[in-house]
Structure formats: C-alpha cells, structure tokens
Design a protein around this motif. Sequence first.
Motif, PDB file in Angstrom:
ATOM      1  N   ARG A   1       0.810  -1.222   0.000  1.00 16.74           N
ATOM      2  CA  ARG A   1       0.000   0.000   0.000  1.00 16.74           C
ATOM      3  C   ARG A   1       0.843   1.271   0.000  1.00 16.74           C
ATOM      4  NH1 ARG A   1      -4.975   2.349  -0.922  1.00 16.74           N
ATOM      5  NH2 ARG A   1      -5.127   4.199   0.351  1.00 16.74           N
ATOM      6  N   ASP A   2       1.891   1.313   0.839  1.00 18.29           N
ATOM      7  CA  ASP A   2       2.613   2.589   0.967  1.00 18.29           C
ATOM      8  C   ASP A   2       4.090   2.466   0.585  1.00 18.29           C
ATOM      9  OD1 ASP A   2       2.474   0.985   3.192  1.00 18.29           O
ATOM     10  OD2 ASP A   2       1.677   2.541   4.495  1.00 18.29           O
ATOM     11  N   GLY A   3       4.312   1.870  -0.576  1.00 18.56           N
ATOM     12  CA  GLY A   3       5.674   1.849  -1.119  1.00 18.56           C
ATOM     13  C   GLY A   3       6.566   0.780  -0.526  1.00 18.56           C
ATOM     14  N   GLY A   4       6.388   0.500   0.758  1.00 18.55           N
ATOM     15  CA  GLY A   4       7.106  -0.598   1.390  1.00 18.55           C
ATOM     16  C   GLY A   4       8.521  -0.282   1.814  1.00 18.55           C
ATOM     17  N   GLY A   5       9.152   0.723   1.222  1.00 19.64           N
ATOM     18  CA  GLY A   5      10.527   1.012   1.592  1.00 19.64           C
ATOM     19  C   GLY A   5      11.436  -0.128   1.153  1.00 19.64           C
ATOM     20  N   ASN A   6      12.150   0.040   0.069  1.00 18.74           N
ATOM     21  CA  ASN A   6      12.926  -1.052  -0.509  1.00 18.74           C
ATOM     22  C   ASN A   6      14.224  -1.264   0.272  1.00 18.74           C
ATOM     23  OD1 ASN A   6      14.131  -2.952  -2.099  1.00 18.74           O
ATOM     24  ND2 ASN A   6      13.991  -1.790  -3.999  1.00 18.74           N
ATOM     25  N   ILE A   7      14.137  -2.000   1.388  1.00 20.26           N
ATOM     26  CA  ILE A   7      15.336  -2.213   2.206  1.00 20.26           C
ATOM     27  C   ILE A   7      16.322  -3.140   1.507  1.00 20.26           C
ATOM     28  CG2 ILE A   7      14.066  -1.877   4.354  1.00 20.26           C
ATOM     29  CD1 ILE A   7      14.745  -5.002   4.722  1.00 20.26           C
ATOM     30  N   TYR A   8      15.844  -3.887   0.516  1.00 24.70           N
ATOM     31  CA  TYR A   8      16.731  -4.810  -0.204  1.00 24.70           C
ATOM     32  C   TYR A   8      17.747  -4.036  -1.039  1.00 24.70           C
ATOM     33  CZ  TYR A   8      12.702  -7.467   1.215  1.00 24.70           C
ATOM     34  OH  TYR A   8      11.689  -7.993   1.980  1.00 24.70           O
ATOM     35  N   ASP A   9      17.466  -2.773  -1.280  1.00 23.76           N
ATOM     36  CA  ASP A   9      18.376  -1.919  -2.029  1.00 23.76           C
ATOM     37  C   ASP A   9      18.966  -0.829  -1.122  1.00 23.76           C
ATOM     38  OD1 ASP A   9      19.573  -1.436  -4.535  1.00 23.76           O
ATOM     39  OD2 ASP A   9      18.266   0.281  -4.880  1.00 23.76           O
ATOM     40  N   HIS A  10      18.786  -0.990   0.182  1.00 23.65           N
ATOM     41  CA  HIS A  10      19.258  -0.012   1.161  1.00 23.65           C
ATOM     42  C   HIS A  10      20.784  -0.064   1.255  1.00 23.65           C
ATOM     43  CE1 HIS A  10      19.679   2.020   5.085  1.00 23.65           C
ATOM     44  NE2 HIS A  10      18.465   2.495   4.871  1.00 23.65           N
ATOM     45  N   TRP A  11      21.404   1.042   1.659  1.00 22.40           N
ATOM     46  CA  TRP A  11      22.865   1.073   1.751  1.00 22.40           C
ATOM     47  C   TRP A  11      23.390   0.058   2.762  1.00 22.40           C
ATOM     48  CZ3 TRP A  11      24.891   2.481   6.509  1.00 22.40           C
ATOM     49  CH2 TRP A  11      24.109   3.288   7.334  1.00 22.40           C
ATOM     50  N   ILE A  12      22.609  -0.265   3.793  1.00 23.70           N
ATOM     51  CA  ILE A  12      23.045  -1.276   4.768  1.00 23.70           C
ATOM     52  C   ILE A  12      23.113  -2.650   4.105  1.00 23.70           C
ATOM     53  CG2 ILE A  12      22.422  -2.483   6.912  1.00 23.70           C
ATOM     54  CD1 ILE A  12      21.289   0.156   7.948  1.00 23.70           C
ATOM     55  N   ALA A  13      22.110  -2.963   3.275  1.00 23.73           N
ATOM     56  CA  ALA A  13      22.120  -4.235   2.530  1.00 23.73           C
ATOM     57  C   ALA A  13      23.340  -4.296   1.619  1.00 23.73           C
ATOM     58  CB  ALA A  13      20.835  -4.386   1.726  1.00 23.73           C
ATOM     59  N   LYS A  14      23.644  -3.176   0.979  1.00 23.31           N
ATOM     60  CA  LYS A  14      24.791  -3.134   0.060  1.00 23.31           C
ATOM     61  C   LYS A  14      26.111  -3.296   0.823  1.00 23.31           C
ATOM     62  CE  LYS A  14      22.465  -0.299  -3.437  1.00 23.31           C
ATOM     63  NZ  LYS A  14      22.352   1.031  -4.044  1.00 23.31           N
ATOM     64  N   ASP A  15      26.190  -2.690   2.014  1.00 21.77           N
ATOM     65  CA  ASP A  15      27.399  -2.851   2.849  1.00 21.77           C
ATOM     66  C   ASP A  15      27.604  -4.313   3.236  1.00 21.77           C
ATOM     67  OD1 ASP A  15      27.792  -0.144   2.747  1.00 21.77           O
ATOM     68  OD2 ASP A  15      27.258   0.259   4.839  1.00 21.77           O
ATOM     69  N   ILE A  16      26.532  -4.936   3.729  1.00 17.85           N
ATOM     70  CA  ILE A  16      26.632  -6.328   4.185  1.00 17.85           C
ATOM     71  C   ILE A  16      26.993  -7.245   3.027  1.00 17.85           C
ATOM     72  CG2 ILE A  16      25.216  -8.270   5.012  1.00 17.85           C
ATOM     73  CD1 ILE A  16      23.841  -6.236   6.911  1.00 17.85           C
ATOM     74  N   LEU A  17      26.370  -7.004   1.876  1.00 18.56           N
ATOM     75  CA  LEU A  17      26.663  -7.815   0.694  1.00 18.56           C
ATOM     76  C   LEU A  17      28.123  -7.619   0.252  1.00 18.56           C
ATOM     77  CD1 LEU A  17      25.281  -9.829  -1.148  1.00 18.56           C
ATOM     78  CD2 LEU A  17      24.552  -7.946  -2.609  1.00 18.56           C
ATOM     79  N   ALA A  18      28.627  -6.405   0.417  1.00 20.85           N
ATOM     80  CA  ALA A  18      30.031  -6.133   0.066  1.00 20.85           C
ATOM     81  C   ALA A  18      30.967  -6.964   0.943  1.00 20.85           C
ATOM     82  CB  ALA A  18      30.336  -4.638   0.217  1.00 20.85           C
ATOM     83  N   TYR A  19      30.696  -7.024   2.249  1.00 23.59           N
ATOM     84  CA  TYR A  19      31.509  -7.843   3.153  1.00 23.59           C
ATOM     85  C   TYR A  19      31.467  -9.318   2.754  1.00 23.59           C
ATOM     86  CZ  TYR A  19      33.025  -4.641   6.873  1.00 23.59           C
ATOM     87  OH  TYR A  19      33.673  -3.678   7.588  1.00 23.59           O
ATOM     88  N   LEU A  20      30.250  -9.820   2.459  1.00 22.04           N
ATOM     89  CA  LEU A  20      30.112 -11.228   2.067  1.00 22.04           C
ATOM     90  C   LEU A  20      30.865 -11.506   0.767  1.00 22.04           C
ATOM     91  CD1 LEU A  20      26.315 -11.843   2.863  1.00 22.04           C
ATOM     92  CD2 LEU A  20      28.283 -12.657   4.169  1.00 22.04           C
ATOM     93  N   THR A  21      30.818 -10.562  -0.158  1.00 19.99           N
ATOM     94  CA  THR A  21      31.542 -10.696  -1.435  1.00 19.99           C
ATOM     95  C   THR A  21      33.043 -10.771  -1.181  1.00 19.99           C
ATOM     96  OG1 THR A  21      29.792  -9.460  -2.572  1.00 19.99           O
ATOM     97  CG2 THR A  21      31.924  -9.606  -3.688  1.00 19.99           C
ATOM     98  N   LEU A  22      33.542  -9.953  -0.253  1.00 19.33           N
ATOM     99  CA  LEU A  22      34.969  -9.968   0.080  1.00 19.33           C
ATOM    100  C   LEU A  22      35.352 -11.254   0.807  1.00 19.33           C
ATOM    101  CD1 LEU A  22      35.160  -6.230   1.076  1.00 19.33           C
ATOM    102  CD2 LEU A  22      36.544  -7.292  -0.728  1.00 19.33           C
ATOM    103  N   GLY A  23      34.373 -11.883   1.439  1.00 17.74           N
ATOM    104  CA  GLY A  23      34.609 -13.193   2.039  1.00 17.74           C
ATOM    105  C   GLY A  23      34.866 -14.252   0.978  1.00 17.74           C
ATOM    106  N   GLU A  24      34.315 -14.030  -0.193  1.00 21.64           N
ATOM    107  CA  GLU A  24      34.565 -14.942  -1.323  1.00 21.64           C
ATOM    108  C   GLU A  24      35.901 -14.618  -1.997  1.00 21.64           C
ATOM    109  OE1 GLU A  24      30.292 -16.165  -3.140  1.00 21.64           O
ATOM    110  OE2 GLU A  24      30.860 -14.084  -3.475  1.00 21.64           O
ATOM    111  N   SER A  25      36.198 -13.304  -2.098  1.00 24.06           N
ATOM    112  CA  SER A  25      37.460 -12.895  -2.725  1.00 24.06           C
ATOM    113  C   SER A  25      37.796 -11.467  -2.317  1.00 24.06           C
ATOM    114  CB  SER A  25      37.355 -12.976  -4.250  1.00 24.06           C
ATOM    115  OG  SER A  25      38.469 -12.337  -4.856  1.00 24.06           O
ATOM    116  N   GLU A  26      38.994 -11.281  -1.791  1.00 23.29           N
ATOM    117  CA  GLU A  26      39.408  -9.935  -1.373  1.00 23.29           C
ATOM    118  C   GLU A  26      39.729  -9.046  -2.566  1.00 23.29           C
ATOM    119  OE1 GLU A  26      44.156  -9.726  -0.801  1.00 23.29           O
ATOM    120  OE2 GLU A  26      43.093 -10.526   0.932  1.00 23.29           O
ATOM    121  N   GLU A  27      39.656  -9.618  -3.765  1.00 27.58           N
ATOM    122  CA  GLU A  27      39.981  -8.850  -4.975  1.00 27.58           C
ATOM    123  C   GLU A  27      38.788  -8.067  -5.514  1.00 27.58           C
ATOM    124  OE1 GLU A  27      41.777 -11.434  -7.809  1.00 27.58           O
ATOM    125  OE2 GLU A  27      43.540 -11.841  -6.559  1.00 27.58           O
ATOM    126  N   ALA A  28      37.648  -8.097  -4.791  1.00 30.48           N
ATOM    127  CA  ALA A  28      36.465  -7.332  -5.214  1.00 30.48           C
ATOM    128  C   ALA A  28      36.674  -5.870  -4.808  1.00 30.48           C
ATOM    129  CB  ALA A  28      35.208  -7.907  -4.566  1.00 30.48           C
TER     130      ALA A  28
END
Length: 627
Positions: free
Chosen positions: A371-398
Amino acid sequence: MGAQDMSKMLNENQRIAVNHGEGPMMVLAGPGSGKTTVILCRLRRLLSENADKNKGILVVTFTKAAATEMKERFGERGGSKTVFATFHSLFFRILRQGYAYTAEKVIGEDEKFKILQNILADKDWKPNDPEEFVSLFIMQASFMRNELLTPMEFTPEGMEQDMFRQMYRAYEGYKERHGRLDFDDMLIQCYELFMEDQKTLAVWQNKFSYIMVDEFQDVNRVQYECLKLLAAPKNNLFVVGDDDQSIYGFRGSRPDFLLEFERHYPNSQNVILDTNYRSSERILSLAGKVIGVNEHRYDKVLKGVNGKGDKVSFFLAEDTTAEAEKVAEKISTLLEDGIDLNEIAVIYRTNLQGGAFARALYRRGIPYMIRDGGGNIYDHWIAKDILAYLTLGESEEADSALRRIINKPKRYISKEILEDAERMPYTLMRSFFTCPSLKKWQEETLENLRRDFVQIGKRNPFDGINYIRRVIGYDDYLEEYAAFRNASGRVLIEIADEITEIAKKAADVRTFRRNLEEMSQQMQEQVREKITPKKGVTLSTMHGAKGLEFYAVFLPSLTEGVVPHERALEGLEEERRLFYVALTRTKEKLCLSATRNRYGKEMLPSRFLKEMGLEVEELFKKNLKKS
C-alpha cells in the motif's frame, strides 16, 4: 435521490448533523459511521434551502482522490455553487488571485526532491544515503512550517540542527531567486495574506455561505488558523472527524484541534456518529476497550449493526519468518474458501515489517499489493554494505566492495591513501600495502581485515552476517553513524536485523544475493504498479490503511517495542489510536498474532492485547504448549 428521501435512511444522530443550520458544528464520526453520507446529505439540503444564491458552499478534503470521490458521489447538482477542494488547491486558488501565481510557479514533489539533492551535492557532508537524507529534510521542514515555526525555534529530528538550517536557507534562496513556491508555501503564504490583507480576507469570506471540512482530526496548525479566518465572522464551520483516529502527529496533525473546538466556538453544536456499519460487535468491543484507555479524548462508544461476528483468533509464532509463513497459510485457506484477494489485508506497524509477508506470499504465488511503497530495504545502503563484506569473504579482490566498506567501521584509511592505492597496477587490497604513506598500525588494521574476510568466507550468509555485525563491529558503526546524524540507531539496527533474517534460508552468498535482487525487483514493480492497482492481498502499515476496509485483517507482531513502537512510547496515546485504526479496518475476520522472538531477542506481549481484555499470559502459554 432528494434530500428528504435520503434523510429517511439516516439514523437519528446523522439526521441531527444533516439538519444543522447556522453557526459552528462538530461531528465526531467514529470509523464506519457514514460520515461522507452525512456531508453529502447536508450539502444537498443546504443547496435546496439556501436563499443566498450569490454565495457558494465549500467542502474541504485532505486528498485530491477524496475530493474527486466526493464530487462523483454527489453528482453535478451543486453546479458552480459547490466547491470541492483540497487545502492545497483552495489556498493556491486564493494565492493565484492575490499574487497572480501560475501553475508553472509551483514546485512539484519530484522537482523539489531533485533541487534538494543538488543542494546536498554541493555540500561536503556525504551521508550514506543521500535520498534518505533529503526525504528526512523534507519531512522535518514541512512539519516546522506547518507549525508556523522558524528554523531558530525548531529542533529537527534525525539530522544535525546546523545541517538542517543550511539546507533550509539554501532551498529558500533557490525559491526566491527563481520566483517559485512549493506546497507548504501555499499554506503559509495564504495564512500571511489573510493576516496582512483584510480586504482580500473579506472577499474570500464572502464567497462561501458554509464551509464543511472532512477528516478534521488531520488538520495541522496553519490549516486550522486559515480555516478560522476564512469562516469568520459568521462561523458557519461544519467539521467532521474523529479524535480517536488522529494518527499523523509527525505531520503536525493532532486531536487538540477537535478537542479544543468547543473552546474556540463556545456556541457550537456537537453530535456523535456512534453507529458503525462496518465491523462486527466483537471487533468493536475490543477496539473500544483499547481506545478507552486513552485519557485525551471525547468519550464515545460505537454500536454495531452487523451482529456479533466471528471470534477473533490469535496465534503465537517462534519468530517473524514463522509468523509470516503462518499468515500466508491462513490467507491461502481464506482464498480456498472463496474470499476475494482484495478483501484481505495484513496491517503492520512499520514499513520494515512488510518484507517478511511479501516474501511469504511470493513463495506461495499469492498476488499482493504494498500500500505505501514498502521502503525497498533490499536496495538499502546497509544491505549493500553487508553484501560487500560477504563478497569480500569470497574474494578480497572485489575492489568496489572493499572501497565501499573500508571505513565501515572506521579504520582511518584516508582519502589520500585510497587515491594512492587506486593509482597502483594491483588489486586494491594489495595496493594498500605498497603505499609509502601507509603507517605500521594501518598495515596491522588491514591485516586484521584480511583475516576477517577469511572468517566470513568460512561461514554461511546468516553466520557471516552475524560475524560482520558482532565481531567486526558493523552494529557499532551503525550506532555511531546514527548518533552523528542525530538519528535513531534502533531504526538502522532493525534494517540490519531484517537483512540478517533474509539470510537465514540462504545456503550461500550467491543465493542470498539472488534473494535480495528478486525482492528488490518485486518492490520496484510495486512502486510502478501503484499507478494502476492490481488485484492482490493488501500489505499496509497502520498509517497507510486508514480509510480502508476489508473482510479479513491480520494484525501481526503485537509485541512491546513493535506495537506500541519503542520510538513512540512517549506518545503512547497516538500509538493506541493507530492500533485502534488498524482494528477497525475489518468487517468480519480478525487475526492477531505475536512472536516469541524477534531477530533473536525475547519479546513481551503488547500491552494492547491486555487492554483488549485478552488473557495474554494464558494465550501465550497455551500456544507455547502447541508449538
């Protein structure tokens, strides 16, 4: 249908309101009590009886959609004598005559956002989420102006006072240089025009014999002051509202204007529309018990006409994921029983909660509308930060991921060192160690970070995120960031909690990333499809559900800190009104639920459950035995 025919269908209190003549009147209209019918019936009567053919009748609503709907329901009988208007359209009409404004001078909301983004870009503040910062500024500046306060009198929430004042000065300067105004200016300038120009005020006072205002509990200070000036000296002001449904305190609306109406107008007539045509008696009884705890209100008891109704159900889930799954399961059963998708709603306290229900319905292939946009937390900067850490867990070359989190939390890797490293012909992490300006202690910090990446890489996404938050200290970083911005750290932690919850069922980073992308896409589609609503279960915050009604309503997560929300415990009466609004959206079926744990924390039942007269402790014990 004529005014006399229509009056035969009204109950006694509705008839009193419709037949009101001269002077001020306050109609306290409970949910589902037929307030729009009363406004339109009174309008028909006034038009048929009004002897002054030179004056019109003004009907003020809060939204363009409400004004259009009312006009369509009324038909064309009013002709040019009846004006259906929102506050903004009315006040702009007044300003257009007073100052010769044109529509081109008005800054739309999208344009306003872009202007403020450009102003922010010129500053050297660099908030993590510039869009969020601008949205917060707009909300705070609007609240200040609607309260008729100046920047020197106002303390903003969620940002530093100096930042707020600088942004405000820059924005006001832009409008002045370009001869533009925004929607808040329409209200403020109209008030100033009325206060300073008695001739103009008299012209507009003479235009209308009567003024009627819908949803009066939603007025703010500047709107109320303008209405009082416009209605004088005859004060034929007919206001319809419900102090128990005043839920927009963050916009400057509050029940005080209804509660003080009799003091402003000692000769006012008052009536309560206390017959509810929507909900069953059981639901009205529960709602009445909760709202009756509030002290700052008019005393009223709603009577139902739809019989006792189904029993209200309750269940206790282990956590938010299990709760959402159970709600989705119950919705499936309702659909199998032939209940229409659009007659079902899940109503929760904050935007953040909607994600769990969206995911649960999505997995079952059940269409939904946020109803009210929902607030896209899946694209939030916190989600992007956490995903960046997980990506670096796979390879520090990211490199882009490393660049994103290098100082989250603070590692004192300066802008100069970063620029030096980026000029090197190696990956970013390796380049850091070749920078001549890198100090020994900074080298040790980076070695520790490298070891953290190895630890993250050994874990599944859920455990990896907990390592990022607790061991690396990302939660501490969020708290410090919030404190620096004068914002709520709890809100940022909740976003991190929700992202952690999403990771529970992801076996690897790739799956987790795909889940985030799918839900982000779903949210973006919801925003696009708001223009042409589709068929689906309604997912809505309590604020967004106001004015709606459904056959079946689910009210989840009824635990302390969620309902009532911990940020609003000082404004507990408004939280109770918000819950009352949510309760009274349903016609027949109501399902309440709570969770034993929320993001790993033990929860207590909402005080509102107890206020409804439910044996909360017994319900919890009973459900725990079943689980």
